[in-house]
Design a protein around this motif. Structure first.
Motif, mmCIF file in Angstrom:
data_model
loop_
_atom_site.group_PDB
_atom_site.id
_atom_site.type_symbol
_atom_site.label_atom_id
_atom_site.label_comp_id
_atom_site.label_asym_id
_atom_site.label_seq_id
_atom_site.Cartn_x
_atom_site.Cartn_y
_atom_site.Cartn_z
ATOM 1 N N MET A 95 -0.111 9.125 12.826
ATOM 2 C CA MET A 95 -0.481 7.915 12.099
ATOM 3 C C MET A 95 -1.047 6.851 13.028
ATOM 4 S SD MET A 95 1.711 5.963 9.239
ATOM 5 C CE MET A 95 2.416 4.549 10.033
ATOM 6 N N ALA A 96 -0.741 6.934 14.312
ATOM 7 C CA ALA A 96 -1.224 5.925 15.249
ATOM 8 C C ALA A 96 -2.700 6.088 15.558
ATOM 9 C CB ALA A 96 -0.421 5.988 16.547
ATOM 10 N N SER A 128 8.661 4.432 -3.722
ATOM 11 C CA SER A 128 7.878 3.719 -2.705
ATOM 12 C C SER A 128 6.835 4.645 -2.106
ATOM 13 C CB SER A 128 8.769 3.253 -1.553
ATOM 14 O OG SER A 128 9.547 2.180 -1.908
ATOM 15 N N ALA A 134 14.897 6.742 6.676
ATOM 16 C CA ALA A 134 15.565 5.447 6.459
ATOM 17 C C ALA A 134 16.433 5.513 5.220
ATOM 18 C CB ALA A 134 14.528 4.336 6.334
ATOM 19 N N TYR A 182 4.916 9.387 8.293
ATOM 20 C CA TYR A 182 5.400 8.132 7.722
ATOM 21 C C TYR A 182 6.308 8.391 6.529
ATOM 22 C CZ TYR A 182 5.556 3.430 5.970
ATOM 23 O OH TYR A 182 5.991 2.209 5.550
ATOM 24 N N VAL A 226 10.706 0.861 9.195
ATOM 25 C CA VAL A 226 9.635 1.502 8.435
ATOM 26 C C VAL A 226 8.504 0.525 8.157
ATOM 27 C CG1 VAL A 226 9.162 2.288 6.115
ATOM 28 C CG2 VAL A 226 10.962 3.350 7.402
ATOM 29 N N VAL A 227 8.856 -0.672 7.777
ATOM 30 C CA VAL A 227 7.833 -1.664 7.428
ATOM 31 C C VAL A 227 7.057 -2.107 8.658
ATOM 32 C CG1 VAL A 227 7.583 -4.059 6.733
ATOM 33 C CG2 VAL A 227 8.839 -2.504 5.302
ATOM 34 N N PRO A 282 16.881 -0.194 9.197
ATOM 35 C CA PRO A 282 16.008 0.977 9.007
ATOM 36 C C PRO A 282 14.787 0.638 8.162
ATOM 37 C CG PRO A 282 18.284 1.569 8.609
ATOM 38 C CD PRO A 282 18.260 0.083 8.748
ATOM 39 N N SER A 283 14.959 -0.207 7.176
ATOM 40 C CA SER A 283 13.816 -0.586 6.344
ATOM 41 C C SER A 283 12.838 -1.431 7.136
ATOM 42 C CB SER A 283 14.319 -1.359 5.121
ATOM 43 O OG SER A 283 13.316 -1.414 4.150
ATOM 44 N N LEU A 302 7.251 -4.112 -1.641
ATOM 45 C CA LEU A 302 7.619 -2.869 -2.314
ATOM 46 C C LEU A 302 8.704 -2.130 -1.552
ATOM 47 C CD1 LEU A 302 7.075 -0.415 -4.273
ATOM 48 C CD2 LEU A 302 5.469 0.354 -2.544
ATOM 49 N N THR A 303 8.479 -1.948 -0.246
ATOM 50 C CA THR A 303 9.419 -1.163 0.537
ATOM 51 C C THR A 303 10.792 -1.809 0.546
ATOM 52 O OG1 THR A 303 7.542 -0.624 1.943
ATOM 53 C CG2 THR A 303 9.709 0.020 2.725
ATOM 54 N N ALA A 310 9.510 9.117 7.834
ATOM 55 C CA ALA A 310 10.235 7.925 8.262
ATOM 56 C C ALA A 310 10.871 7.221 7.072
ATOM 57 C CB ALA A 310 9.291 6.979 9.001
ATOM 58 N N LEU A 311 10.145 7.149 5.967
ATOM 59 C CA LEU A 311 10.692 6.523 4.760
ATOM 60 C C LEU A 311 11.942 7.252 4.300
ATOM 61 C CD1 LEU A 311 7.626 5.749 2.475
ATOM 62 C CD2 LEU A 311 9.184 4.112 3.497
ATOM 63 N N ILE A 334 2.824 4.274 -2.188
ATOM 64 C CA ILE A 334 2.069 4.080 -0.952
ATOM 65 C C ILE A 334 1.055 5.196 -0.764
ATOM 66 C CG2 ILE A 334 2.271 4.058 1.562
ATOM 67 C CD1 ILE A 334 4.933 2.654 1.228
ATOM 68 N N ILE A 354 6.590 -0.415 11.362
ATOM 69 C CA ILE A 354 5.713 0.686 11.755
ATOM 70 C C ILE A 354 4.441 0.666 10.917
ATOM 71 C CG2 ILE A 354 5.460 3.192 11.592
ATOM 72 C CD1 ILE A 354 8.282 3.473 12.566
ATOM 73 N N TRP A 355 4.612 0.549 9.603
ATOM 74 C CA TRP A 355 3.444 0.575 8.730
ATOM 75 C C TRP A 355 2.514 -0.601 9.011
ATOM 76 C CZ3 TRP A 355 1.222 3.812 5.296
ATOM 77 C CH2 TRP A 355 0.183 3.278 4.537
ATOM 78 N N THR A 414 0.693 -0.425 12.369
ATOM 79 C CA THR A 414 -0.362 0.579 12.355
ATOM 80 C C THR A 414 -1.535 0.124 11.514
ATOM 81 O OG1 THR A 414 1.374 2.231 12.430
ATOM 82 C CG2 THR A 414 -0.842 3.000 11.962
ATOM 83 N N ILE A 447 2.870 -4.389 0.035
ATOM 84 C CA ILE A 447 3.522 -3.160 0.445
ATOM 85 C C ILE A 447 4.856 -3.422 1.125
ATOM 86 C CG2 ILE A 447 2.402 -2.915 2.681
ATOM 87 C CD1 ILE A 447 2.084 0.011 2.068
#
Lengths: 295, 270, 443
Positions: free
Chosen positions: A111-112, A220, A182, A175, B192-193, B188-189, B150-151, A178-179, A224, B195-196, B199, B147
């Motif tokens: 993803m990077a 989610s 978590a 990703y 994730v957020v 943890p959330s 949402l997460t 990762a979701l 996404i 990271i998104w 990026t 987003i």
């Protein structure tokens, strides 16, 4: 139930976001709708009323028909591929193995990388040449004796988009993992322990406890991934160039607006994309919000 | 857990690792090749020599833009994540009238195709007098809100209501609950957020090229320009892409430490 | 055990990159600081022109390789002639300028034009920017600089509208070039074809011998092939007529051209859709294919690969177009409402000057638009192109924006895409007729 002070605080906290969304999203959508109802073609804005003609033309447009078909294939393969692969990877990494951090970073790494470069590398990998010019993954398959796997990848008639979805899965499944990771980590240990004491095996635990509890995460991820698959543009162009067989609405919109100066048509395509998302997502959200209220 | 049964997991994990590594191998290897060596036929071959020329050239061309990227991405990532967390908290745990309407309202904004709004976006930014890197950061924050909301909202919705009830009984108000209870278990959330958002902001090209002028380009535009338009030098391009992906990868590694186990363990007792 | 170490190392790497970036960032801010003194010198414009102060922002898509080097060479000429004018290079890469044109369009919509920008001479510029009243006519400049005497006669009408000339062409590329592998042709006893029929016969022979006759790439290269086949079948007059409405797209002659095109496609490699133009042209110099139709920027690419002209690759006019030069040109315009019009005009003077063009073109791999450039500066292929440029009939390219405006070209491209999918020549011809009526000269 809760204090008045809290209610005002709620509103205060959330209003910047609402304001921003109203201007930057709904305001601009309104502009886009207005353009889509006009005759704007060329650099000079032209808001002459054109009614729904742009939309009607799109429905009769053979290129748009190809786009819709391609999007359906791409979205189906991409979203479900990512969900399934991401979930499996998360489950595997949740087992507390050594080297979890290494694998996690490895799966996230794609993803990077920018979409364009991912697209180019996969274009090389999926090269469908045959005979002495075989290269890419096909060549690799012949080396290891998996000749039956050699195929035409994205140049396959009708189903080529699925191959492009593979490249997108490579990029985004980390990703999704990762979701899910978590989400898995948020599930209290006690629930699993209790179930094990009651005699459930691992698979039953996942089926009846974990997966239902992961429903919000799946929602989610679905949203996404779904929104990505509608917007994806750079990667497809990097893999396929601008060609009709692998066209999608996002590419058509760019080409119509900036290469061809058909601003009204481009806006209509954008609005159609939005509407199609709304048709899919809103009922799902409505159902989820209702069921959440019941728990 | 059974020792032997757990270790067989390494087999599918390594198989998946191979899938993820194959394109990376091609990128790495191409990054070390000279221009003449770049050929579809020889993509699997190792380069004739390990020369770092491509990487050095790429670094020289990209490093002036790195600062711009950091200046945009770091603030916008943090701010949009915090906003998302607050929004998610308000929308998930405080069921005021309209909460279930506002959430889809914000969420829907995620689906807007960016190409269709760049013209009004540029004109609006000009009208309010914000330009360059601040305007880019603002765009990333605003378009990141749906987003992140949402997460976080879905993450918080999955948390048991008992947590909040217990705190309310103890007399905590909303801010207190947020600070002392929700924030610690949101990690943890947040991972994730963050990271998104990092990026998405780091790799974004469209907003970057439209909203900034040529002295303020982030690294994605510099990377695109390095390619050239007609005859593209893929060896330098691949080297540059790996370099440009490095900060993001480091963020992933750094944040990955926070995927901690059992944050809620013990919170239900007592 | 090493997580903390990795985290620390990562932070160090990020920090060091950031610091270097800071150092680089500071350097890029320096030019902005020197702008201020230059701007305050503007009132001194009553002095000799050479000491004009100001800045010119030039927008292009030349960011890499020979293109960027050529631009820098021309910039050096500019800076030596106009030392007080600051040159701002606002280039954005993207094939055929797709990104640059999007950025430009949003800037023009917001009333923030650059001083000058690069565009393909011809309808791509005229149909877009003149129609939008965004560029100025340059007839006075042409007269003052005497350019009408040094640029080919057949070129000027193609870059004008209603008698107004709108751009300054810097370079010329040729679109109708047939590249071939001399060894493959010799080994199979095949002559370089002159007409389309000879070409098909040659490709039949090669195919029978197991050689890939024609190398093609992604869709736009097939549009490029289409325009050369149209030219080769119809001849220059009827070809020109397609673009001014005098040739009927629905006529039997055009139908024959389209059938020729379909035949040509049948000789192409099966993986063409996944190849860029570079990959496809490379097949010829690698000996994997015999023929490739591509513009002469391919020659620059061949030389960068270390290939030798006439040994590793040969060239000829595409079948049926001998004596005709199908051109495209990168050119610069003067923006309406340019922030600094005088500086922009100074740039245009350099772009159209002998020094400027002689600095730019050998590096870029193209030939001057002027016919009086020094031939000795150019390589073997380019010298032959220069001879052709001054003697051949000049017609314009479709794919590269000379003969059709952007809307028309996009519609033709869509029609082509549909044809590539279903192979139906009747539908293709009907779609081309429709395109002409909706966006082209048949309106």
């Amino acid at each position: 139930m809760y204090k008045d002070k809290d209610r005002y605080l709620n509103i205060l906290l959330i209003s910047p976001s609402i304001l921003a969304v109203l201007i930057f999203i709904y305001g601009f959508i309104a502009w886009s709708v207005r353009v889509s109802l006009s005759k704007w073609k060329g650099l000079t804005p032209d808001y002459t009323w054109n009614g729904l003609k742009n939309y009607i033309d799109l429905f009769a447009d053979p290129r748009f028909a190809v786009d819709v078909k391609n999007t359906l294939i791409f979205t189906g393969v991409f979203v479900f591929g990512c969900l399934i692969l991401g979930f499996l990877l998360a489950v595997m990494l949740d087992q507390g193995l050594r080297g979890e951090g290494f694998f996690r970073s490895l799966f996230l790494f794609p993803m990077a990388i920018s979409y364009i470069v991912t697209g180019v590398v996969w274009r090389w990998l999926m090269n469908p040449a045959t005979g002495s010019r075989t290269s890419g993954l096909n060549l690799l398959f012949t080396y290891i004796g998996l000749d039956s796997w050699v195929n035409a990848w994205h140049t396959t008639p009708k189903w080529g988009m699925a191959a492009i979805a593979l490249a997108a899965i490579w990029q985004m499944s980390g990703y999704t993992m990762a979701l899910y990771l978590a989400g898995l980590r948020a599930i209290p240990h006690e629930l699993k322990e209790a179930a094990r004491i009651d005699g459930a095996n691992e698979i039953q635990i996942y089926r009846h406890i974990m997966i239902p509890l992961l429903a919000p995460v799946t929602l989610s991820a679905l949203i996404i991934l779904g929104h990505m698959s509608l917007k994806v543009f750079d990667m497809i162009v990097a893999i396929a160039g601008k060609q009709l067989q692998l066209d999608v609405p996002a590419i058509y919109m760019w080409q119509a607006t900036f290469d061809g100066l058909f601003y009204a048509r481009g806006a209509a395509i954008g609005i159609l994309l939005l509407v199609s998302v709304a048709i899919l997502i809103i009922p799902y959200m409505h159902y989820t919000l209702k069921t959440e209220g019941q728990t | 857990m059974n020792f032997i049964r757990r270790n067989w997991l390494y087999v599918p994990l390594v198989a998946m690792a191979v899938f993820y590594l194959i394109p990376t191998y091609v990128m790495l290897v191409t990054g070390f090749k000279s221009f003449e060596e770049v050929d579809l036929k020889t993509m699997w071959n190792l380069p004739r020599g390990i020369a770092f020329d491509n990487y050095i050239e790429a670094y020289n061309k990209l490093s002036p833009s790195l600062r711009n990227s950091f200046m945009v991405v770091i603030p916008s990532t943090i701010i949009s994540s915090i906003l998302g967390s607050i929004n998610g908290f308000v929308l998930a745990k405080w069921k005021f009238r309209g909460a279930d309407f506002i959430f889809p309202l914000i969420l829907f904004g995620m689906f807007i195709p960016y190409q269709s709004i760049i013209i009004p976006l540029v004109q609006f930014m000009r009208a309010i007098g914000i330009s360059g890197l601040p305007s880019l950061a603002m765009a990333h924050i605003i378009y990141g809100i749906p987003i992140t909301t949402l997460t976080f909202r879905n993450y918080y919705a999955g948390l048991p209501q008992e947590l909040l009830e217990a705190a309310k009984i103890d007399g905590a108000d909303m801010l207190g609950i947020y600070r002392h209870i929700l924030l610690p278990i949101s990690i943890p959330s947040f991972v994730v957020v963050l990271i998104w958002q990092f990026t998405a902001a780091w790799n974004d090209f469209l907003f970057a090229v439209i909203l900034t002028g040529n002295q303020q380009w982030p690294v994605t535009v510099a990377l695109n320009n390095m390619a050239g338009s007609q005859i593209i030098a893929w060896n330098v391009q691949m080297a540059g892409s790996l370099l440009a992906a490095l900060p993001t990868l480091l963020v992933y590694i750094f944040l990955g430490r926070y995927f901690l186990r059992g944050l809620l363990a013990g919170s239900l007792k007592g | 055990m090493n997580k903390k170490l990795i985290a620390l190392l990562s932070l160090l790497v990020i920090a060091s990159m950031a610091l270097t970036a800071c150092g680089g960032g500071a350097a890029t801010e320096a030019p902005a600081a020197t702008e201020a003194p230059a701007a305050t010198e503007a009132p001194a414009a009553t002095e000799a022109p050479a000491s004009e102060a100001g800045q010119v922002e030039v927008f292009s898509w030349w960011t890499g390789g020979g293109e960027a080097a050529g631009l820098e060479a021309m910039q050096a000429v500019f800076e030596s002639q106009y030392p007080d004018i600051e040159f701002i290079n606002a280039a954005v890469a993207g094939g055929a300028g797709t990104n640059a044109r999007a950025v430009l369009a949003t800037r023009l919509q917001s009333g923030d034009p650059p001083d000058s920008w690069q565009g393909h001479a011809g309808q791509e510029l005229i149909g877009t920017y003149v129609a939008g009243s965004q560029i100025e006519p340059l007839n006075d400049l042409y007269e003052a600089e005497g350019w009408l005497d040094v640029m080919p006669e057949t070129l000027i009408p193609l870059i004008s509208q209603d008698g107004n000339i709108y751009s300054v062409p810097v370079n010329i590329h040729r679109a109708n070039v047939l590249w071939y592998n001399p060894a493959l042709l010799a080994d199979n006893d095949v002559e370089v074809p002159n007409t389309i029929d000879e070409w098909f016969a040659a490709m039949n022979k090669l195919q029978a011998a197991g050689v890939q006759p024609l190398a093609l790439g992604e869709q736009w290269t097939k549009l490029h092939l289409l325009e050369t086949v149209l030219l080769g079948t119809l001849g220059p007059d009827a070809y020109n007529g397609l673009w001014d409405g005098t040739t009927d797209w629905g006529s039997p002659e055009v139908r024959i051209a389209l059938e020729n095109y379909a035949t040509a496609l049948s000789y192409a490699n099966s993986d063409s859709a996944s190849l860029t133009w570079q990959d496809a042209s490379q097949l010829v110099v690698n000996g994997d294919a015999a023929f490739n139709v591509m513009g002469d920027w391919a020659e620059g690419y061949f030389r960068e690969l270390g290939k030798v002209p006439n040994t590793d690759y040969g060239w000829a006019a595409t079948p049926g177009s001998d004596g005709v030069f199908q051109f495209l040109s990168d050119s610069f315009v003067l923006a309406v409402g340019a922030p600094d019009p005088d500086a922009a005009v100074a740039w245009l003077k350099v772009a159209g000057s002998k020094e400027g063009q002689e600095a730019f073109n050998p590096v870029k791999g193209s030939i001057c638009a002027r016919t009086d450039c020094d031939k000795s500066l150019f390589g073997e292929y380019l010298q032959s192109a220069m001879d052709d440029w001054s003697t051949d009939i000049v017609v314009g390219s479709l794919t590269h924006g000379v003969v059709a405006n952007d809307s028309w070209k996009t519609e033709i491209d869509t029609a082509l895409g549909l044809f590539l999918a279903d192979g139906n020549v009747d539908n293709f011809q009907a779609a081309l007729v429709a395109a002409c009526s909706s966006s082209g000269a048949c309106q």
